[in-house]
Design a protein around this motif. Sequence first.
Motif, PDB file in Angstrom:
ATOM      1  N   ALA A 232       0.815  -1.214   0.000  1.00 53.47           N
ATOM      2  CA  ALA A 232       0.000   0.000   0.000  1.00 53.47           C
ATOM      3  C   ALA A 232       0.854   1.272   0.000  1.00 53.47           C
ATOM      4  O   ALA A 232       0.334   2.355  -0.205  1.00 53.47           O
ATOM      5  N   SER A 233       2.140   1.123   0.215  1.00 57.56           N
ATOM      6  CA  SER A 233       3.035   2.286   0.230  1.00 57.56           C
ATOM      7  C   SER A 233       3.618   2.511  -1.160  1.00 57.56           C
ATOM      8  O   SER A 233       3.286   1.815  -2.115  1.00 57.56           O
ATOM      9  N   ASP A 234       4.512   3.469  -1.258  1.00 58.42           N
ATOM     10  CA  ASP A 234       5.197   3.754  -2.527  1.00 58.42           C
ATOM     11  C   ASP A 234       6.329   2.771  -2.788  1.00 58.42           C
ATOM     12  O   ASP A 234       6.877   2.744  -3.884  1.00 58.42           O
ATOM     13  N   TYR A 235       6.701   1.998  -1.773  1.00 63.22           N
ATOM     14  CA  TYR A 235       7.845   1.094  -1.888  1.00 63.22           C
ATOM     15  C   TYR A 235       7.436  -0.262  -2.448  1.00 63.22           C
ATOM     16  O   TYR A 235       6.344  -0.753  -2.179  1.00 63.22           O
ATOM     17  N   ILE A 236       8.335  -0.866  -3.198  1.00 61.60           N
ATOM     18  CA  ILE A 236       8.144  -2.216  -3.734  1.00 61.60           C
ATOM     19  C   ILE A 236       8.988  -3.156  -2.873  1.00 61.60           C
ATOM     20  O   ILE A 236      10.175  -2.915  -2.665  1.00 61.60           O
ATOM     21  N   LEU A 237       8.377  -4.211  -2.378  1.00 57.90           N
ATOM     22  CA  LEU A 237       9.062  -5.185  -1.529  1.00 57.90           C
ATOM     23  C   LEU A 237       9.390  -6.415  -2.361  1.00 57.90           C
ATOM     24  O   LEU A 237       8.513  -6.977  -3.024  1.00 57.90           O
ATOM     25  N   ARG A 238      10.669  -6.810  -2.313  1.00 59.01           N
ATOM     26  CA  ARG A 238      11.103  -8.000  -3.051  1.00 59.01           C
ATOM     27  C   ARG A 238      11.964  -8.868  -2.153  1.00 59.01           C
ATOM     28  O   ARG A 238      12.690  -8.361  -1.303  1.00 59.01           O
ATOM     29  N   TYR A 239      11.854 -10.179  -2.361  1.00 59.42           N
ATOM     30  CA  TYR A 239      12.714 -11.137  -1.683  1.00 59.42           C
ATOM     31  C   TYR A 239      13.680 -11.685  -2.730  1.00 59.42           C
ATOM     32  O   TYR A 239      13.256 -12.285  -3.710  1.00 59.42           O
ATOM     33  N   GLU A 240      14.959 -11.452  -2.518  1.00 58.78           N
ATOM     34  CA  GLU A 240      15.984 -11.871  -3.475  1.00 58.78           C
ATOM     35  C   GLU A 240      17.133 -12.521  -2.717  1.00 58.78           C
ATOM     36  O   GLU A 240      17.308 -12.290  -1.522  1.00 58.78           O
ATOM     37  N   LYS A 241      17.927 -13.291  -3.443  1.00 55.12           N
ATOM     38  CA  LYS A 241      19.130 -13.818  -2.822  1.00 55.12           C
ATOM     39  C   LYS A 241      20.230 -12.782  -3.005  1.00 55.12           C
ATOM     40  O   LYS A 241      20.232 -12.012  -3.964  1.00 55.12           O
ATOM     41  N   GLY A 242      21.116 -12.741  -2.051  1.00 56.20           N
ATOM     42  CA  GLY A 242      22.200 -11.771  -2.121  1.00 56.20           C
ATOM     43  C   GLY A 242      22.993 -11.789  -0.835  1.00 56.20           C
ATOM     44  O   GLY A 242      22.604 -12.419   0.149  1.00 56.20           O
ATOM     45  N   SER A 243      24.073 -11.088  -0.846  1.00 51.79           N
ATOM     46  CA  SER A 243      24.919 -11.031   0.355  1.00 51.79           C
ATOM     47  C   SER A 243      24.839  -9.636   0.947  1.00 51.79           C
ATOM     48  O   SER A 243      25.794  -8.872   0.907  1.00 51.79           O
ATOM     49  N   PHE A 244      23.673  -9.309   1.468  1.00 51.08           N
ATOM     50  CA  PHE A 244      23.476  -8.020   2.106  1.00 51.08           C
ATOM     51  C   PHE A 244      24.079  -8.076   3.495  1.00 51.08           C
ATOM     52  O   PHE A 244      23.812  -9.012   4.240  1.00 51.08           O
ATOM     53  N   LYS A 245      24.862  -7.091   3.857  1.00 57.29           N
ATOM     54  CA  LYS A 245      25.501  -7.099   5.174  1.00 57.29           C
ATOM     55  C   LYS A 245      24.474  -7.026   6.298  1.00 57.29           C
ATOM     56  O   LYS A 245      24.643  -7.625   7.342  1.00 57.29           O
ATOM     57  N   SER A 246      23.400  -6.277   6.082  1.00 59.60           N
ATOM     58  CA  SER A 246      22.386  -6.147   7.123  1.00 59.60           C
ATOM     59  C   SER A 246      21.197  -7.069   6.882  1.00 59.60           C
ATOM     60  O   SER A 246      20.254  -7.059   7.653  1.00 59.60           O
ATOM     61  N   GLY A 247      21.215  -7.843   5.818  1.00 63.03           N
ATOM     62  CA  GLY A 247      20.103  -8.738   5.514  1.00 63.03           C
ATOM     63  C   GLY A 247      19.069  -8.109   4.607  1.00 63.03           C
ATOM     64  O   GLY A 247      18.132  -8.756   4.175  1.00 63.03           O
ATOM     65  N   TYR A 248      19.240  -6.819   4.331  1.00 59.82           N
ATOM     66  CA  TYR A 248      18.309  -6.150   3.434  1.00 59.82           C
ATOM     67  C   TYR A 248      19.005  -4.979   2.764  1.00 59.82           C
ATOM     68  O   TYR A 248      20.099  -4.567   3.152  1.00 59.82           O
ATOM     69  N   CYS A 249      18.341  -4.440   1.756  1.00 64.56           N
ATOM     70  CA  CYS A 249      18.866  -3.314   1.004  1.00 64.56           C
ATOM     71  C   CYS A 249      17.687  -2.409   0.664  1.00 64.56           C
ATOM     72  O   CYS A 249      16.649  -2.886   0.215  1.00 64.56           O
ATOM     73  N   ILE A 250      17.848  -1.105   0.883  1.00 61.71           N
ATOM     74  CA  ILE A 250      16.810  -0.139   0.534  1.00 61.71           C
ATOM     75  C   ILE A 250      17.358   0.758  -0.569  1.00 61.71           C
ATOM     76  O   ILE A 250      18.372   1.423  -0.382  1.00 61.71           O
ATOM     77  N   LEU A 251      16.692   0.736  -1.709  1.00 63.19           N
ATOM     78  CA  LEU A 251      17.057   1.616  -2.810  1.00 63.19           C
ATOM     79  C   LEU A 251      16.079   2.788  -2.786  1.00 63.19           C
ATOM     80  O   LEU A 251      14.990   2.721  -3.357  1.00 63.19           O
ATOM     81  N   ASN A 252      16.458   3.855  -2.089  1.00 65.55           N
ATOM     82  CA  ASN A 252      15.547   4.975  -1.876  1.00 65.55           C
ATOM     83  C   ASN A 252      15.157   5.679  -3.167  1.00 65.55           C
ATOM     84  O   ASN A 252      14.024   6.128  -3.303  1.00 65.55           O
TER      85      ASN A 252
END
Length: 92
Positions: A19-39
């Motif tokens: 419902a927000s402006d953000y798109i949520l995706r589950y992807e594989k990757g080596s994120f240091k914090s476990g997630y990535c936000i592309l503002n």
Amino acid sequence: MTIKFTKHFLEKLENLFAASDYILRYEKGSFKSGYCILNDSKIVIINRYYTLEGKINTLLEIVKELNFNPKDFVDKKNQDLLSELQQTELKL
């Protein structure tokens, strides 16, 4: 508010992002914090291999970081959920 680590609660958080402006995706990757936000693109990417509890904790952390405003949401359920989450102190 008591945080319940259930599939239903995860779906509520996912609906909040839908419902927000953000798109949520589950992807594989080596994120240091476990997630990535592309503002700039308004995309949130979470490590798909996280457990249910890990995904919920990560989404809660991101909701706090993005400072969503309950008034920006049309659905009353999303407004109420966000208001409750903002009043809850997270102890991760």
